[in-house]
Design a protein around this motif. Sequence first.
Motif, PDB file in Angstrom:
ATOM      1  N   SER A 490       0.846  -1.194   0.000  1.00 22.91           N
ATOM      2  CA  SER A 490       0.000   0.000   0.000  1.00 22.91           C
ATOM      3  C   SER A 490       0.881   1.243   0.000  1.00 22.91           C
ATOM      4  O   SER A 490       2.066   1.193   0.350  1.00 22.91           O
ATOM      5  CB  SER A 490      -0.911   0.006   1.230  1.00 22.91           C
ATOM      6  OG  SER A 490      -0.139   0.182   2.411  1.00 22.91           O
ATOM      7  N   VAL A 507      -4.201   0.466  -1.964  1.00 24.59           N
ATOM      8  CA  VAL A 507      -3.642  -0.868  -1.720  1.00 24.59           C
ATOM      9  C   VAL A 507      -3.694  -1.589  -3.068  1.00 24.59           C
ATOM     10  O   VAL A 507      -4.766  -1.703  -3.674  1.00 24.59           O
ATOM     11  CB  VAL A 507      -4.451  -1.640  -0.655  1.00 24.59           C
ATOM     12  CG1 VAL A 507      -3.850  -3.032  -0.446  1.00 24.59           C
ATOM     13  CG2 VAL A 507      -4.487  -0.865   0.654  1.00 24.59           C
ATOM     14  N   GLY A 566      -8.149   0.800  -0.244  1.00 20.28           N
ATOM     15  CA  GLY A 566      -7.600   2.136  -0.070  1.00 20.28           C
ATOM     16  C   GLY A 566      -8.525   2.956   0.805  1.00 20.28           C
ATOM     17  O   GLY A 566      -9.494   2.439   1.399  1.00 20.28           O
TER      18      GLY A 566
END
Length: 698
Positions: A490, A507, A566
């Motif tokens: 990430s 990510v 994310g």
Amino acid sequence: MARKVPLKNVRNIGIMAHIDAGKTTVSERILYYTGRSHKLGEVHDGAATMDWMEQEQERGITITSAATTCMWKDHMISLIDTPGHVDFTMEVERALRVLDGAIALYCAVGGVQPQSETVWHQSERYEVPKIAFVNKMDRIGADYFGVVEGIQNMLGANAVPVVIPIGASEDFVGVIDLIRMKALYFNEDAKGMEWDEKDIPADLLESAKEWRNNLVEKCAEQDEAMMEKFFEEGDLSEDEIWTILRKATCAREVVPVFCGSAFKNKGVQQLLDGVIKILPAPNEIPPIICTKNPDNQRKVDDNEVFSALSFKIMSDKHMGKLTYLRVYSGTLEAGSTIWNSTQQKKQRIGRLLRMHSNRQEAIDAAVAGDIVAVAGLDATKTGDTLCTQDNEIHLEAMEFPAPVISISIKPETMSDNEKLGEALHRLADEDPTFTVSFDQETSETIISGMGELHLEIIVDRLKREFGVVAEVGRPEVAYRETATAPSEGSYKHAKQSGGRGQYGHVVMSLEPQDPGKGFEFVNEIVGGRIPQEYIPSVEKGVIQAMESGPYAGYPVVDMKVRLTDGSYHDVDSSDFAFQIAGRQGFKQLMMKGQPELLEPVMSIEITTPDEYMGGVNGTICQRRGRIESMDERGGMKIVKGYVPLSEMFGYSNTLRSLTQGRASFSMTFEHYEAVPFSIAEDVVKKRREQGKVRGGEE
């Protein structure tokens, strides 16, 4: 506009072959016999009509495809003479895209050579019908039937001799016409304008009957009714043979083979007869199809809606930018306004020209099947479709290979800086395989092309045509980089410095793809963890990072990137923040994924006398090459193998001195493969020292 030549009497053809097979000499003879030129221009004298560039005349090679139009027995032939050198394969590609037929030319001694194979496969991609001409039958070692066998075995084509030679090398005096079963003896003093027609000599009669039977049998196989007649009567009439040959050639089921010696003016007139009797007229090719809507088709017809394809751009010092068009349907008039459906722009037709090499003849209109040049199409590029705005069509464009070699370039004087930029822009407009970029890190202009000769010609043209003297750096190979192992991780881009901040969190996972598979971006975000409008920003950031990889600063290829998770911030998230997150996240994943460097590998064929075989093989091994096969052709040894491009700079001088100038070689780009680790480390170290690897956080 009244058509001057019926469409059925129009032929759009090209001549394609390996370098030095005699394409330009055949073109010169065609121009002479059709009355287009009144003297025979020779390549070795630098006087060939079709080789009009100074660089072509000096080197004795064709660099740019030249177009001309001539008349033969009430037929109008538009002829394009294409280059044979691999560095200019793009010229062949775009010519074949717009032609209806081609003459595949072979040297009677060299046979099917590497570039012969390359251009053959190019023509097959565009489904171009072909007839073959075995040239240089007067050369020592000429082997007509060996070349016919090579066309069958190496190219997988159904080669069918229509003529066979009378003699070979210095004893080559004429051909036997297998359709009429007559011997044609050429009168050398008459420059090929006259020949004596006689009965076939007794010592060749048996061979002629055997090859005539082969011709008739191959024709009969193409038609059930003719097959029955052949079984009943054992033969077919002249008209029947010509009719079936034409039908089968247009369907690419057979390749009729002719032979002669263009330099000695033998056999070219029979080849011209073959062109008009066998190769298709523009309206005999399948209708053209719109790539966006296959149901939208156009027949090659003057009364259809207008459509044309731009296949070549050329800079002319008097006319400015000239755009070569193949008109597929309808009529195009000088001064009219048309629609560029590729660029979505209106374009006004300036002057309309019929080309004769680098000379022009103004015409009022062009009709279906014509190949013409147009002045004034400033926004039109190679591969663009031109049509009417109310009846739009998109024709299949051309695919061009990516450049494999680069050099830095700068003007000798700073005052020429602007001039250099303009000249490079115009040359890149002409040539889709020539690219120009600016390296921000080193403040260098980088030009890239298909080989050393390609870039050498570009630099020479800058000086002669644009008056810019340039200094060039050492050639550099166009490496690529890729990851060899999957990785995941990430990246969070968060900056807060008063006022609105920046926030983007991604990510991602990365996995290598098969060679040539390209880039794939997969969005696996669920539940709005990243708002939908920021997903393209992440992809854009990844693509930007791939343009200059983190390992060595070269483009990254064959990667699949998955965006799996994310987060975002209601206020601080933006398109820009997620671009940076995508870019930096990708760089980190690449470095975790065991990156490796890829280099272009060339397939090489070397023709050498037997006594130098050992030394030649040694030069390949010294250059990290591998030998695939060793054969014999025309008394010479043929070595085939694969060698990295980075090891081949200056090889022509090495080979020349090793073999006293008696060996020759040709190279073609084959594929990319991994660079050995020790060499890759040296390349990466050098790139980092030069500041060409962009890393770090932003």
